[in-house]
Scaffold this motif. Structure first.
Motif: not given
Length: 487
Positions: A262-265, A361-374
């Motif tokens: 789900d991309d609505d979060g 993440n709407p699946d579990n309502s938890k903030l999920t870490w995503i890395p960027w710029d490596n």
């Protein structure tokens, strides 16, 4: 449009059509010829009007559902092929190119000049992005129309510009100008709305951005897809080779759409003091929203900050962990922390207060870490760093997400398990060195060209020396991890 390799871009039918139009225009004004100088001036004026092209008057003849439409699923195999170096051509009118350069001068000072702190002389920094302009993008003989193109980056953009190097990173937004050009409504590039072309700043191997993303993905983390591309820019005098770039999938485009159900979060790109989650730093302006921008609800990141610093951390650790686990996907964060620390990454959380995303993440309502710029990963000792995998001495007042979780026995045990998992799997010495060998052989002809293109290399030898350093780094990290786990 000036384009040296027009045969490779346009089919013969288009070329014949352009020739017909040119001949028609040249012959259409024969009856206006006169012998007076005054009338000659009038003829010039009429010809200028008759040959002026309306920028909005065009037909998107290359448009197909698979290549241009929003209705097509993202084609990762086409756009992010691992074992190929593909080519993108960007065609920008001379006037628009000059406007981009003028804008950069206003933001960062003169090209090739120096300034204090990142802006024009006398300023300290800028939070303003460079301007978008419409441009045409060509790939495999197909045209994408009036694509939004701008320079992108932060300190890397400033440094490259002030060094007098035009190998600048680009951001592409394929329907940025759809309001001005209805023909490109919801235009996509094989299903992608936005893409970044990273210039591999401060990386003479030109491998770090890609390999780091591969390692994160192979560790089971959500991360952008990447691929190697050569970039040519025509800003009025034919295509100029700008060098080898890494194409990077945008998190706020297809990453959350394809790697989550789900991309609505809420998607945040924190930047600044609030990005450290240190006590007292909460600032909604620094939790930059990339989705749901019009919704003023920041309760998820506010809850994370409050729970992280709650007194129960020291009085009832089990309750604290329960509450924290309900707000932050701590397993994902600890796996990220282990992976990021094993490979060593010097321009992200724990060193710098940026270069990550948080997705609710709407699946579990938890903030999920995503890395960027490596691009600053996979090397030793940047930012006054060390080889340590032990965070016992990290400053809790500055990096509490690391400090508080590492000093908790339950979380530390999970972190240690992930460290071992990473060094035995995605960053296994033999595995990653084989990856370096494969990728370096693939890109070497495009990375070391000394006859054309913009580069950060002083000589072709710099490239192989940088690859050798990557191999040595992999060996040293294996030794460091073994020492840490056997402590």
């Amino acid at each position: 449009m000036s384009y040296k390799d027009i045969k490779s871009v346009f089919p013969i039918e288009k070329i014949l059509f352009f020739i017909f139009i040119s001949v028609f225009i040249a012959c259409s004004d024969d009856d206006t010829v006169t012998s007076t100088d005054e009338d000659d001036e009038e003829i010039v004026e009429e010809e200028e009007v008759s040959t002026t092209v309306d920028d909005t008057d065009f037909e998107a003849t290359d448009w197909t559902t698979a290549t241009h439409s929003k209705d097509a699923d993202p084609d990762f195999d086409e756009v992010f092929e691992d074992n190929a170096v593909k080519r993108l051509d960007i065609v920008i009118t001379e006037d628009r190119w000059e406007s981009m350069l003028d804008n950069m001068t206003s933001l960062y000072g003169s090209f090739g000049g120096s300034s204090q702190g990142g802006g024009p002389v006398g300023t300290t920094s800028t939070d303003e992005d460079p301007i978008f302009v419409p441009a045409e993008v060509f790939y495999e003989g197909i045209e994408w129309y009036r694509v939004g193109v701008r320079f992108k980056g932060n300190s890397s953009l400033q440094s490259t510009w002030q060094a007098g190097n035009l190998k600048l990173s680009f951001k592409l937004d394929f329907d940025e100008f759809e309001d001005d050009y209805p023909q490109i409504d919801n235009q996509r590039f094989y299903g992608f709305k936005k893409l970044s072309l990273k210039n591999n700043f401060d990386d003479k191997s030109m491998l770090r951005e890609k390999v780091a993303a591969d390692v994160f993905r192979n560790a089971g983390l959500a991360v952008s897809n990447t691929a190697f591309y050569t970039v040519y820019v025509d800003h009025g005098d034919g295509p100029i080779y700008f060098g080898l770039y890494t194409l990077v999938e945008e998190v706020d485009d297809t990453v959350i759409d394809e790697q989550f159900s789900d991309d609505d979060g809420n998607l945040y790109k924190p930047d600044g003091d609030a990005a450290t989650f240190a006590a007292g730093t909460y600032d909604e302006d620094e939790y930059v929203k990339k989705t749901n921008e019009d919704d003023a609800d920041f309760s998820d990141v506010e809850s994370l900050l409050n729970i992280l610093h709650d007194a129960s951390r020291t009085t009832d650790a089990a309750a604290w962990r329960t509450n924290l686990d309900a707000t932050l996907d701590t397993d994902v964060f600890l796996k990220y922390l282990a992976t990021n620390t094993v490979i060593q990454n010097w321009d992200t959380y724990g060193r710098m207060s940026h270069n990550y995303y948080l997705y609710n993440n709407p699946d579990n309502s938890k903030l999920t870490w995503i890395p960027w710029d490596n691009n600053e990963a996979l090397q030793t000792g940047k930012q006054q760093g060390s080889a340590a995998l032990d965070f016992s001495n990290i400053t809790a007042s500055q990096w509490p997400l690391i400090s508080y979780l590492y000093t908790d026995d339950v979380y530390q045990a999970k972190y240690d398990a992930y460290v071992q998992e990473v060094i035995e799997g995605p960053f296994n010495e033999a595995t990653v060195q084989a990856l370096y060998a494969s990728y370096s052989a693939l890109i070497e002809p495009y990375a070391t060209s000394e006859t054309e293109g913009y580069t950060f290399l002083n000589s072709s030898a710099d490239f192989q020396n940088a690859v050798n350093e990557l191999n040595a780094h992999a060996t040293s990290r294996t030794a460091a991890v073994n020492s840490y786990l056997n402590r």
